[in-house]
Enzyme design. Structure first.
Site, mmCIF file in Angstrom:
data_model
loop_
_atom_site.group_PDB
_atom_site.id
_atom_site.type_symbol
_atom_site.label_atom_id
_atom_site.label_comp_id
_atom_site.label_asym_id
_atom_site.label_seq_id
_atom_site.Cartn_x
_atom_site.Cartn_y
_atom_site.Cartn_z
ATOM 1 C CE LYS A 188 -2.039 2.647 2.997
ATOM 2 N NZ LYS A 188 -1.925 3.834 2.539
ATOM 3 C CD GLU A 263 13.286 3.824 8.211
ATOM 4 O OE1 GLU A 263 13.565 4.449 8.986
ATOM 5 O OE2 GLU A 263 12.771 4.117 6.986
ATOM 6 C CB CYS A 297 13.213 8.371 8.576
ATOM 7 S SG CYS A 297 13.760 7.464 7.367
ATOM 8 C CD GLU A 395 10.733 12.109 12.026
ATOM 9 O OE1 GLU A 395 9.670 11.367 12.501
ATOM 10 O OE2 GLU A 395 11.375 11.512 11.424
#
Ligand code: ADP
Length: 495
Positions: A188, A263, A297, A395
């Protein structure tokens, strides 16, 4: 068959975009929630798609199961590799188109998509094409009359849920190793960037893969993604995305103890010691946060600089930021920064910038929207930040960096590790022993010495702590997509 729509790309190319769900080598109309994919550059809708409903997810999983039990499991490994080589070749042939689709859908630079994402995707498929027939177990002589051997077998049907920052590259990282190991997949893409993954269905057909080996379903995370992660007939979920979503996927995977690879997010540090090659350290730390408009990331979004060179470093960092401050037309070769992915992400990043200003961090560069149309944000540099600030702890996933100074190695190592994340870390020094000793002390799945942002298809990628579970790429992905079967053989007679 679901319809296709002609899309005119900003570089003048036109192509036929499939709009359906790719299940069992056919594009079929989805029956789930409708969603739009939007150009981050124009803020206009590119396409409205109907996502996969729970029933569509069931169909995709059933197609993957049938292929796993049938033709795919019967295939010699070298033949699986041959299919992956074919896919690599087709990716290479469609390199410009796929890069343009991702640049259009995501807002990233076309040149970055071409030489970063697409070249990487091509190499990943070739790497795992070659690896398919080199997966091996062990033979262990347990006693003179007994022998045991271990075979690495595929897991079965793998659900793969990927993010929007590297749409096609993430597809390659997921699909290539899974197929090499003999699994079948239901992937997906993110709802913000579904186009290149759906287009990949055409390449799967062209490569002649048996129906059901690769299925691509689009849709929203909380509905389609969740149905896939919860599905009782899925054996593994491999996910890349935020830590919050990673946690909900892990919970969903618990329903039938699916194998998981996650991850997730990061707040990765760069450490610049006074004995570093100064100019190189500035260039790499700049690249480490600003690459892909900060939507990475592993972005090294916190920079710690040794006190004696701090002022000089900050001054030069701002100069380099200014030199590269080319925000805008993402199909222009000279552009450094494309647009942020969505209005949500754009508002979130600007919110962090406002928070940084209010919290007393010193804004030295940028700090606002760029232009008046599109989700463009100026590269932003905050200095003299303290560890309690939200912009230092959370983040941001945008082109925003915080820089502060340190006095001692112990102090900076403590600061680097004082986070729930542990994805990556960079350090800069010309002292060889210090480089390796500090690398050992940093709690991160990846450490760069005198560099930043490197990844390679042969080298494991993944995080410590809340940055993830398991590793992608290299031979580690072969472990992640197989399970060990121990076979005990009795060579003697029972007394
Ligand atoms: P972001 O918050 O930056 O959009 P996410 O981690 O939410 O990142 O998204 C990464 C991927 O996870 C996307 O494909 C998204 O559709 C999917 N996703 C989001 N929420 C869920 C969920 N609850 N279950 C499964 N997949 C999800």
């Amino acid at each position: 068959m679901a319809k296709t729509v002609t899309i005119a790309l900003p570089n003048g190319a036109k192509y036929e975009q499939p709009t359906g769900q790719f299940i069992g080598n056919q594009f079929v109309q989805g029956s789930g929630d409708c969603f739009s994919t939007v150009s981050p550059v124009t803020e206009e809708e590119i396409l409205k798609l109907q996502g996969a409903s729970t029933t569509d997810v069931d169909k995709a999983v059933a197609a993957a199961r049938e292929a796993f039990n049938g033709p795919w499991s019967q295939l010699p490994a070298i033949e699986r590799g041959a299919y992956l080589y074919k896919l690599a070749e087709l990716i290479d042939r469609n390199r410009e188109l796929l890069a343009a689709i991702d640049a259009y859908d995501n807002g990233k630079t076309f040149s970055g998509a071409l030489t970063g994402d697409l070249d990487e995707a091509y190499n990943v498929f070739r790497y795992y094409a070659g690896a398919a027939d080199k997966i091996s177990g062990q033979t262990i002589e347990t006693s003179p009359a007994k022998l045991a051997y271990v075979v690495q077998e595929p897991l079965g049907v793998c659900a793969q849920i990927v993010p929007w920052n590297y749409p096609f590259m993430m597809l390659a990282w997921k699909i290539a190793p899974a197929l090499a190991c003999g699994n079948t997949v239901v992937l997906k893409p993110a709802e913000q960037t579904p186009l290149s993954a759906l287009y990949f269905g055409n390449l799967v057909i062209e490569a002649g893969l048996p129906a059901g080996v690769v299925n691509i379903i689009s849709g929203l995370g909380p509905t389609t993604g969740s149905a896939l992660a919860n599905h009782a007939d899925v054996d593994k979920v491999a996910f890349t995305g935020s830590t919050a979503t990673g946690k909900s996927i892990m919970k969903a995977a618990a329903s039938n103890l699916k194998n998981v690879t996650l991850e997730c997010g990061g707040k990765s540090p760069s450490v610049v010691f006074a004995d570093a090659d100064f100019e190189q350290a500035v260039k790499w730390t700049h690249f480490g946060i600003m690459e892909n408009s900060g939507e990475v990331c592993t972005s090294t979004s916190r920079i710690y600089v040794e006190e004696s060179i701090y002022d000089k470093f900050v001054e030069r960092f701002v100069e380099v930021t200014q030199d590269n401050d080319k925000v805008g037309d993402n199909f222009n070769e000279a552009t450094y920064y494309g647009a942020q992915i969505s209005k949500t992400q754009f508002d979130k990043v600007l919110g962090y910038i406002e928070d940084g200003k209010k919290s007393g961090a010193k804004l030295l560069y940028g700090g606002a929207r760029s232009g008046s149309q599109g989700y463009f944000i100026q590269p932003t540099v905050f200095v003299d930040t303290t560890e309690d600030m939200k912009i230092v702890r959370e983040e941001i996933f945008g082109p925003v960096v915080v820089i502060s100074k340190f006095k001692t190695e112990d102090e900076v190592v403590y600061k680097c590790n004082d986070t729930s994340y542990g994805l990556a870390a960079a350090l800069f020094t010309e002292n060889v022993s210090k480089a390796h000793l500090v690398a050992r002390r940093l709690q991160a799945g990846m450490v760069w010495i005198n560099s930043s942002g490197d990844s390679h298809f042969g080298i494991p990628f993944g995080g410590y702590k809340s940055s993830g579970i398991g590793r992608e790429l290299g031979k580690y992905a072969l472990d992640a997509y197989t399970q060990a079967k121990a076979v005990h053989v009795n060579l003697g007679s029972k007394l």
